[in-house]
Design an enzyme around this catalytic site. Structure first.
Site: not given
Length: 592
Positions: A151, A292, A419, A444
């Protein structure tokens, strides 16, 4: 890329009688052509149902959404990492109550740094200058706090590098002689504090590290997910290229290589790996949570760093995913999905019928060694909605359209993307999962919408973006910002506004509508002139090696009135699309 031939379509519709009877029909055709051609405006014609006036309003509304969220953050939580929009205060790193969700908090004004390039994208250089000055005077990294390496890399390091490159490139639009490159020094400071995490036998980094001491978090697990370990190369590689210190790129590249070397015979990687032994501890794989952005950064690091080996790896991983992770519902399952949508009063909406049963598919998790022979259920993750956008960038727009249609239909069930969703439950009707009913306004699906519109110029994607914009405005806008959705079924809100809402979600909404307008009316920092609008670029594919940059575009007068080119033949007042990539956090990173 699919194309539409106006004259060919007309030609196929004309009935050709024999003799003189053809003349009245030809005359009618001439009138029709004159009307059609005469009504065209420069740039992109308004799509059916969306006039130019409406597109302008939507573009401005998307920009105002960012302003409302950003101003709310500054006013109510400016010294903290994130805004709590329902409480109208901030969330910092001191009081962590949400488990791993708080790993991104580091006491370094996360949302401010993550939003810097959005200010420049809007050409708001006054606010861009003020925000950078805030970073100069208030942000430091010698803090006794454990943060997620992943992050901190994508949100903070990426935010600093994007702002540094934009401030350097557009100095003419900032106070004369003001910018001295200090953001790069800040980025170097952060990068050096993250490097100890890579000191493992395999080069795979620990998940969390103390910024001040370099220590690994107490009782830190010796495992990490593929996305966290394999999505560091873009920012770390760019830091090395800009600073000349190659330690960052080499460390991140070693981690990527360790993951890729552990792939199965099917060219699939697992989702969790032991950082000491390099052995997979979880063998399921796909394009959702945990894996991903590994796929995404194989491609984007190939483009940014001009590395054909990474491009070849992406091609292999992409082919493997499409071959082994694709799941197609039966016709009865498809019908049951539509029936369930009726109970949500969404079955008649156009976006529920964008794709047909023949093209219906989702990408699910499978065993990395056995593929479809050993699926791990049929759970769809909201994070995998980035995949159609990546397909467009890699030159697979047709496949992207098919996959997108059914993700959009899933979004349409709740006008939000949950989610997690089991697409095969109840014989295809589908089901929410107890621990995945939330929707934190992720970017996304909107990101893929933007890339599909850029590639196809189809009004379908403008209409989809409009629906998403209105859904966010109607469900999540509150007095102090935008609140995440805690339960998509009930609409209950969560006291949470992640930094990516500003850095990505609102960015892609804004760019979708801005790029739909004629070049003279666009307001973003991305170039749009007549030559660009008439000759749409083709996305670079990995097998093309380093040929990812196009020849310079003819200069046009910009906001500074000069329209001049720099020494490389690049427009000085805007960015060509071939000059940069979007990171996984949506940051604009210039190709060095």
């Amino acid at each position: 890329m699919r194309s539409f031939s106006f004259t060919a379509r007309l030609d196929s519709m004309i009935w050709r009688p024999k003799g003189w009877a053809v003349l009245p029909r030809l005359a009618a055709l001439v009138v029709l052509l004159v009307f059609a051609l005469g009504s065209r405006r420069p740039g992109v014609d308004p799509p059916p149902g969306l006039s130019l006036d409406e597109l302008r309003v939507l573009r401005d509304e998307a920009r105002d959404m960012f302003r409302h969220g950003y101003d709310s953050y500054l006013f109510h939580a400016g010294q903290k990492d994130e805004l709590r929009p329902l409480s109208c205060d901030g969330r910092g790193h001191v009081h962590r109550t949400r488990g791993t969700l708080d790993d991104s908090l580091g006491g370094y004004r996360l949302t401010l740094i993550d939003s810097l390039d959005m200010l420049a994208l809007h050409r708001n250089f006054t606010a861009f200058y003020a925000a950078i000055e805030e970073v100069r005077s208030t942000v430091r990294f010698d803090r006794d706090v454990f943060v997620s390496v992943f992050e901190a890399n994508i949100r903070v390091l990426g935010g600093l590098l994007a702002a540094h490159q934009l401030a350097s490139r557009f100095q003419a639009l900032l106070p004369t002689g003001w910018y001295d490159g200090f953001l790069l020094h800040k980025a170097l400071d952060l990068g050096q504090r993250l490097l100890p995490a890579f000191e493992t036998p395999t080069g795979l980094p620990y998940h969390r590290i103390n910024l001040k001491t370099g220590r690994i978090a107490p009782r830190e697990k010796k495992q990490t997910c593929t996305a966290a370990a394999g999505s560091l190369l873009v920012e770390m590689g760019l830091l090395s290229r800009l600073s000349g210190d190659m330690r960052f790129e080499l460390a991140a590249r070693r981690a990527v290589d360790a993951l890729w070397e552990g792939r199965s015979e099917l060219n699939l990687v697992g989702s969790i790996i032991d950082i000491n032994t390099g052995r997979w501890t979880a063998h399921h794989t796909g394009v959702g949570a945990g894996v991903d952005s590994f796929h995404e950064y194989l491609y984007k690091a190939h483009v940014l760093l001009k590395n054909s080996t990474l491009g070849a790896a992406f091609n292999e991983s992409y082919t493997a995913v499409q071959r082994h992770c694709l799941w197609k519902p039966t016709q009865s399952m498809h019908r049951n999905f539509q029936k369930a949508a009726r109970r949500n009063r969404s079955a008649d909406a156009w976006y529920m019928h964008l794709g047909d049963h023949e093209s219906a598919h989702f990408l699910i998790e499978v065993d990395m060694h056995r593929g479809q022979r050993s699926p791990y259920g049929s759970i769809v993750s909201s994070l995998q909605a980035f995949w159609p956008g990546l397909q467009v960038l890699a030159g697979h727009a047709s496949d992207a359209e098919d996959g997108y249609a059914h993700l959009l239909a899933l979004w349409g069930r709740y006008r939000a993307l949950p989610e997690l969703f089991d697409v095969s439950a109840h014989n295809g009707a589908g089901s929410l999962l107890r621990h995945g009913r939330d929707s934190p306004l992720r970017p996304e699906l909107i990101e893929s919408t933007f890339h599909l519109f850029e590639a196809t110029r189809k009004s379908t994607y403008l209409l989809a973006a409009k629906e998403m914009l209105h859904a966010i405005q109607n469900s999540s806008k509150v007095e102090c910002g935008y609140a995440a959705i805690a339960d998509v079924a009930s609409g209950r809100l969560d006291d949470r506004m992640d930094s990516f809402v500003l850095s990505e979600t609102f960015k892609y909404l804004f760019l979708t509508f801005d790029s739909s307008l004629p070049p003279a009316e666009r307001s973003s920092l991305i170039c749009a002139d007549e030559q660009e609008s008439q000759s749409r670029r083709r996305a670079a594919t990995p097998h093309q090696g380093n040929s990812t940059r196009m020849p310079p575009i003819t200069a046009a007068v910009g906001v500074d009135g000069s329209g001049r080119l720099d020494d490389l033949g690049v427009r000085a007042d805007c960015l060509r699309k071939e000059e940069f990539i979007f990171s996984t956090e949506g940051h604009i990173l210039l190709i060095p």
